[in-house]
Write an enzyme that holds these catalytic residues in place. Structure first.
Site, PDB file in Angstrom:
ATOM      1  N   HIS A   1       0.941  -1.041  -0.076  1.00 41.74           N
ATOM      2  CA  HIS A   1       0.092   0.128  -0.136  1.00 41.74           C
ATOM      3  C   HIS A   1       0.840   1.148  -0.056  1.00 41.74           C
ATOM      4  O   HIS A   1       1.564   1.235  -0.933  1.00 41.74           O
ATOM      5  CB  HIS A   1      -1.099  -0.186   1.280  1.00 41.74           C
TER       6      HIS A   1
ATOM      7  N   HIS B   1      -2.454  -2.125  -9.790  1.00 38.76           N
ATOM      8  CA  HIS B   1      -3.470  -1.414  -8.658  1.00 38.76           C
ATOM      9  C   HIS B   1      -4.698  -2.359  -8.769  1.00 38.76           C
ATOM     10  O   HIS B   1      -4.940  -2.975  -9.463  1.00 38.76           O
ATOM     11  CB  HIS B   1      -3.623  -0.133  -9.046  1.00 38.76           C
TER      12      HIS B   1
ATOM     13  N   ASP C   1       2.670   5.569  -6.729  1.00 41.66           N
ATOM     14  CA  ASP C   1       4.106   5.548  -5.875  1.00 41.66           C
ATOM     15  C   ASP C   1       5.171   5.243  -6.887  1.00 41.66           C
ATOM     16  O   ASP C   1       6.349   5.341  -6.267  1.00 41.66           O
ATOM     17  CB  ASP C   1       3.864   4.435  -4.856  1.00 41.66           C
TER      18      ASP C   1
HETATM   19  N1  ACO Z   1       4.876  -6.758 -10.507  1.00 43.08           N
HETATM   20  C1  ACO Z   1       4.623  -7.985 -10.879  1.00 43.08           C
HETATM   21  N2  ACO Z   1       3.597  -8.600 -11.056  1.00 43.08           N
HETATM   22  C2  ACO Z   1       2.412  -8.123 -10.609  1.00 43.08           C
HETATM   23  C3  ACO Z   1       2.667  -6.799  -9.822  1.00 43.08           C
HETATM   24  C4  ACO Z   1       3.698  -6.186  -9.711  1.00 43.08           C
HETATM   25  N3  ACO Z   1       3.867  -5.009  -9.227  1.00 43.08           N
HETATM   26  N4  ACO Z   1       1.104  -6.496  -9.476  1.00 43.08           N
HETATM   27  C5  ACO Z   1       0.517  -7.445  -9.933  1.00 43.08           C
HETATM   28  N5  ACO Z   1       1.118  -8.259 -10.388  1.00 43.08           N
HETATM   29  C6  ACO Z   1       0.714  -9.575 -10.960  1.00 43.08           C
HETATM   30  C7  ACO Z   1       0.449 -10.896  -9.893  1.00 43.08           C
HETATM   31  O1  ACO Z   1       1.414 -11.558  -9.637  1.00 43.08           O
HETATM   32  C8  ACO Z   1      -0.740 -11.562 -10.536  1.00 43.08           C
HETATM   33  O2  ACO Z   1      -0.322 -12.416 -11.496  1.00 43.08           O
HETATM   34  P1  ACO Z   1      -0.816 -13.918 -12.046  1.00 43.08           P
HETATM   35  O3  ACO Z   1      -2.377 -13.565 -12.391  1.00 43.08           O
HETATM   36  O4  ACO Z   1      -0.041 -14.402 -12.775  1.00 43.08           O
HETATM   37  O5  ACO Z   1      -1.114 -14.488 -10.478  1.00 43.08           O
HETATM   38  C9  ACO Z   1      -1.758 -10.537 -11.342  1.00 43.08           C
HETATM   39  O6  ACO Z   1      -0.656  -9.331 -11.485  1.00 43.08           O
HETATM   40  C10 ACO Z   1      -2.744  -9.953 -10.495  1.00 43.08           C
HETATM   41  O7  ACO Z   1      -2.031  -9.538  -9.091  1.00 43.08           O
HETATM   42  P2  ACO Z   1      -2.811  -9.460  -7.724  1.00 43.08           P
HETATM   43  O8  ACO Z   1      -1.744  -9.526  -6.681  1.00 43.08           O
HETATM   44  O9  ACO Z   1      -3.930 -10.593  -7.673  1.00 43.08           O
HETATM   45  O10 ACO Z   1      -3.428  -7.973  -7.758  1.00 43.08           O
HETATM   46  P3  ACO Z   1      -4.222  -7.047  -6.796  1.00 43.08           P
HETATM   47  O11 ACO Z   1      -5.197  -6.069  -7.205  1.00 43.08           O
HETATM   48  O12 ACO Z   1      -4.450  -8.204  -5.479  1.00 43.08           O
HETATM   49  O13 ACO Z   1      -3.129  -6.375  -6.105  1.00 43.08           O
HETATM   50  C11 ACO Z   1      -1.283  -4.652  -5.815  1.00 43.08           C
HETATM   51  C12 ACO Z   1      -2.805  -5.125  -6.167  1.00 43.08           C
HETATM   52  C13 ACO Z   1      -1.275  -5.076  -4.455  1.00 43.08           C
HETATM   53  C14 ACO Z   1      -1.148  -3.032  -5.894  1.00 43.08           C
HETATM   54  C15 ACO Z   1      -0.304  -5.286  -6.716  1.00 43.08           C
HETATM   55  O14 ACO Z   1      -0.400  -4.756  -7.867  1.00 43.08           O
HETATM   56  C16 ACO Z   1       1.051  -5.008  -6.271  1.00 43.08           C
HETATM   57  O15 ACO Z   1       1.554  -5.694  -5.290  1.00 43.08           O
HETATM   58  N6  ACO Z   1       1.804  -3.913  -6.642  1.00 43.08           N
HETATM   59  C17 ACO Z   1       3.126  -3.603  -6.221  1.00 43.08           C
HETATM   60  C18 ACO Z   1       3.112  -2.877  -4.812  1.00 43.08           C
HETATM   61  C19 ACO Z   1       2.342  -1.403  -5.243  1.00 43.08           C
HETATM   62  O16 ACO Z   1       2.887  -0.653  -6.125  1.00 43.08           O
HETATM   63  N7  ACO Z   1       1.722  -1.199  -4.313  1.00 43.08           N
HETATM   64  C20 ACO Z   1       0.983   0.279  -4.095  1.00 43.08           C
HETATM   65  C21 ACO Z   1      -0.242   0.404  -4.793  1.00 43.08           C
HETATM   66  S1  ACO Z   1      -1.006   1.950  -4.837  1.00 43.08           S
HETATM   67  C22 ACO Z   1      -1.409   2.443  -3.310  1.00 43.08           C
HETATM   68  O17 ACO Z   1      -1.774   1.661  -2.373  1.00 43.08           O
HETATM   69  C23 ACO Z   1      -1.148   3.814  -3.024  1.00 43.08           C
END
Ligand code: ACO
Length: 431
Positions: free
Chosen positions: A268, A309, A365
């Site tokens: 987050h 996201h 971010d």
């Molecule tokens: N890098 C690589 N792969 C990713 C990323 C990433 N940043 N984000 C998602 N994926 C992939 C997952 O591995 C998954 O792949 P799969 O379908 O092969 O299993 C798919 O994309 C879907 O990802 P989920 O984790 O199911 O998506 P969710 O909506 O639960 O997660 C989140 C959203 C937590 C923001 C995620 O994208 C992440 O971890 N991003 C990196 C951390 C980040 O930048 N967070 C800030 C968000 S903005 C904020 O809170 C202010």
């Protein structure tokens, strides 16, 4: 003829039910009537992480994740960032309308006169170790404020609520700056009530021996815009924490402390810090392709921080504004050497099938940390810089929750998969 209802046939019993559809939603409680036997609990939904569950009705922030739209109370984020300021944005979130000039002046005055904290706060702060993370300090000190303001427990009293909303918005920059000064072993700088919200924060952070700290107007504006962009984002993890804690009628200081805890996580608000560390680890532009390969091959274990996201499946509109703003900041501070790595990372990721298929775009971010670093904020402070403006969003959402007659204490259900009831065996008879 079409009807705003949904017919559900339970193939276990052959019975059909009709449930109302309102605002594109069915009520989860309407499913409870679906039973296989009279003593059956009734049908529930299973939704870990609330992927498809609306936890409230809200009139504050609208996001269309597919189109990349973000509006506060109907106003597009780019218009607020271009023409507005943070304090009027906070007012808008809390009250629903932009303030008139007189209302704005009164609001700014109110916030300004509440910026000081009780002297005992300094003693509490002194108890932290020199290397305590400022987010841990901020969460603890925000909770501690509840002990200074016991009337904040009267959450059903609108006047009391307003008093503590003002205090929290006014004092959070002071607590944040004190946390930083503590970690640096520097004396605390008291608020300067002649300065704007952002400028005052900058002087509390960076003032040393000068009589009057001179705030660079371009950096003051950049910080104010970053505050606008981070002010609210509807039902994200920390806001849901704020609402959940507030739903037990805990005071807003304790609820906000919980929200700060939720924001701290690297998935987050802690992501901006994680992005910077990731860029530093990559080290140079020529290593970017190798890192992207590692992310793809890790099966989700290594993430490209600042990408992806839950709601945006398009470019995060805040990231677009921040990317543009970075140039103005770098004109003053000099270019951040990590920018080239970030740009290359974005270029490669946006062309790569893995990221395209999963609709992973830079989020808020991805670029904000580069600006913070150029402005000389230490990496540990990045998430704190997110928490300061998000306080107004948390409080607006908390108020809305308290005033919402349909809201109840947050108490989800579970699917129990553990042991069935069994007999206790005394310790001496267990093998
Ligand atoms: N890098 C690589 N792969 C990713 C990323 C990433 N940043 N984000 C998602 N994926 C992939 C997952 O591995 C998954 O792949 P799969 O379908 O092969 O299993 C798919 O994309 C879907 O990802 P989920 O984790 O199911 O998506 P969710 O909506 O639960 O997660 C989140 C959203 C937590 C923001 C995620 O994208 C992440 O971890 N991003 C990196 C951390 C980040 O930048 N967070 C800030 C968000 S903005 C904020 O809170 C202010």
């Amino acid at each position: 003829m079409s009807k705003d209802t949904l017919s559900i046939t339970d193939n276990r019993t052959g019975k059909t039910y009709e449930v109302p559809v309102q605002d594109g939603t069915i009520k989860a409680m309407d499913l409870r009537q679906i039973k296989v036997a009279a003593d059956d609990f009734g049908l529930m939904t299973y939704d870990p992480g609330f992927m498809n569950t609306a936890s409230c009705k809200s009139r504050i922030t609208f996001i269309d994740g597919d189109k990349g739209i973000l509006n506060y109370r109907g106003y597009p984020i780019d218009q607020l960032a271009d023409q507005g300021n943070y304090l009027e944005t906070a007012y808008l979130l809390l009250k629903g309308e932009l303030p008139s000039k007189a209302q704005f002046d009164a609001w700014a005055e109110k916030v300004t006169t509440h910026t000081f904290v009780h002297e005992n706060v300094k003693e509490l702060m002194a108890g932290f170790r020199y290397d305590a993370h400022p987010m841990g300090m901020l969460a603890s000190m925000t909770a501690a404020l509840s002990t200074f303001y016991p009337t904040s427990k009267q959450v059903r009293d609108a006047q009391e609520r307003e008093r503590h909303v003002n205090r929290l918005i006014a004092k959070i920059p002071t607590l944040a700056a004190f946390a930083y000064r503590h970690s640096m072993g520097l004396p605390y700088v008291y608020p300067d009530n002649e300065l704007s919200y952002a400028a005052n924060f900058l002087q509390m952070m960076f003032k040393t021996s000068e009589l009057k700290y001179k705030v660079n107007p371009a950096l003051e504006r950049a910080l104010d815009v970053l505050f606008i962009l981070h002010a609210d984002h509807e039902q994200n993890c920390s806001t849901s924490a704020m609402r959940a804690i507030g739903s037990s009628e805990a005071d807003p200081y304790c609820a906000a402390a919980g929200a700060i805890g939720a924001l701290y996580g690297p998935l987050h608000g802690g992501a901006n810090e994680a992005v910077l560390r990731m860029l530093q680890e990559i080290g140079s532009k020529d290593k970017v392709a190798g890192f992207v390969k590692e992310v793809k091959e890790s099966g989700g274990d290594v993430r490209l921080m600042g990408f992806g996201h839950r709601v945006y499946k398009n470019y995060d509109p805040r990231a677009k504004i921040i990317k543009k703003m970075a140039d103005h900041v770098f004109e003053v501070t000099g270019r951040n050497s990590l920018l080239d790595i970030a740009l290359e990372l974005e270029r490669i990721a946006l062309e790569d099938e893995y990221f395209v298929k999963r609709k992973l775009y830079p989020n808020v971010d991805f670029y904000s940390g580069l600006i913070y670093q150029a402005m000389k904020f230490p990496t540990e402070m990045f998430c704190v810089l997110f928490a300061i403006p998000r306080m107004s969003g948390w409080l607006a959402q908390w108020q809305e929750m308290i005033e919402d007659k349909e809201q109840k204490i947050a108490r989800p259900r579970q699917i129990f998969l553990g042991s069935a009831q069994r007999e206790y065996v005394p310790l001496h008879r267990r093998g």
